[in-house]
Design a protein around this motif. Structure first.
Motif, PDB file in Angstrom:
ATOM      1  N   SER A  16       0.839  -1.202   0.000  1.00 45.21           N
ATOM      2  CA  SER A  16       0.000   0.000   0.000  1.00 45.21           C
ATOM      3  C   SER A  16       0.873   1.251   0.000  1.00 45.21           C
ATOM      4  O   SER A  16       2.003   1.235   0.501  1.00 45.21           O
ATOM      5  N   ARG A  18       0.124   5.801   0.271  1.00 44.08           N
ATOM      6  CA  ARG A  18      -0.790   6.930   0.262  1.00 44.08           C
ATOM      7  C   ARG A  18      -0.082   8.122  -0.362  1.00 44.08           C
ATOM      8  O   ARG A  18       0.950   8.581   0.143  1.00 44.08           O
ATOM      9  N   SER A  20      -0.127  12.118  -1.466  1.00 36.13           N
ATOM     10  CA  SER A  20      -0.710  13.383  -1.031  1.00 36.13           C
ATOM     11  C   SER A  20      -0.485  14.433  -2.107  1.00 36.13           C
ATOM     12  O   SER A  20       0.515  14.392  -2.824  1.00 36.13           O
ATOM     13  N   THR A  68      -8.581   4.741  -3.132  1.00 32.95           N
ATOM     14  CA  THR A  68      -9.582   5.627  -2.539  1.00 32.95           C
ATOM     15  C   THR A  68      -9.080   7.061  -2.585  1.00 32.95           C
ATOM     16  O   THR A  68      -7.983   7.349  -2.088  1.00 32.95           O
ATOM     17  N   SER A  70      -9.627  11.023  -1.470  1.00 32.59           N
ATOM     18  CA  SER A  70     -10.278  11.827  -0.438  1.00 32.59           C
ATOM     19  C   SER A  70      -9.677  13.219  -0.458  1.00 32.59           C
ATOM     20  O   SER A  70      -8.609  13.438  -1.042  1.00 32.59           O
ATOM     21  N   TYR A  79      -5.808  13.271  -1.218  1.00 33.45           N
ATOM     22  CA  TYR A  79      -5.096  12.025  -0.983  1.00 33.45           C
ATOM     23  C   TYR A  79      -5.536  10.953  -1.969  1.00 33.45           C
ATOM     24  O   TYR A  79      -6.656  10.966  -2.472  1.00 33.45           O
ATOM     25  N   GLN A  81      -5.270   6.876  -1.500  1.00 30.78           N
ATOM     26  CA  GLN A  81      -4.870   5.661  -0.801  1.00 30.78           C
ATOM     27  C   GLN A  81      -4.883   4.519  -1.797  1.00 30.78           C
ATOM     28  O   GLN A  81      -5.908   4.267  -2.428  1.00 30.78           O
ATOM     29  N   ASP A  83      -4.154   0.517  -2.274  1.00 31.31           N
ATOM     30  CA  ASP A  83      -3.970  -0.785  -1.624  1.00 31.31           C
ATOM     31  C   ASP A  83      -3.869  -1.887  -2.667  1.00 31.31           C
ATOM     32  O   ASP A  83      -4.296  -1.734  -3.809  1.00 31.31           O
TER      33      ASP A  83
END
Length: 124
Positions: A16, A18, A20, A68, A70, A79, A81, A83
């Motif tokens: 995973s 994330r 930004s 995802t 957001s 963001y 994400q 996975d």
């Protein structure tokens, strides 16, 4: 107006990350935001988008259920994400902003502000 991505890295398959995107100079609730990627020799592909309010999101079939998007307007940050990453997810990932007021569109044509990109490599 500036978008700066961060968080790209080398990750193993199944891992995973994330990403930004820091937005500067934007009135956040006037903009929809999206993430796109571009692999060598391929066209830029829209992956995920969020509407001006954040209430509507949209995903490409290739990442639905794994990625995802957001937004945190208080932090001027968007963001992604990611996975269960796969080798085919390797690319330069870009954040984009577009000024439209209905929906969340994946096509890069809807976005006229772009960041410089961050590299994601998926390999064992």
């Amino acid at each position: 107006l500036d978008l700066v991505e961060s968080g790209g890295a080398l990750v193993q398959p199944g891992g995973s990350l994330r990403l930004s995107c820091k937005a500067s100079g934007f009135t956040m609730d006037d903009y929809a935001f999206a993430w796109a990627r571009q692999a060598p020799g391929k066209e830029r592909e829209g992956l995920a988008a969020t509407s001006t309010s954040g209430e509507i999101t949209n995903y490409a079939g290739s990442v639905m259920g794994r990625f995802t998007i957001s937004r945190d307007d208080a932090k001027n940050t968007i963001y992604l994400q990611m996975d269960n990453l796969k080798p085919e997810d390797a690319a330069v990932y870009y954040c984009a902003a577009g000024q439209y007021y209905h929906g969340a569109y994946l096509s890069p044509d809807f976005y006229n502000f772009w960041g410089q990109g961050t590299q994601v490599t998926v390999s064992s």
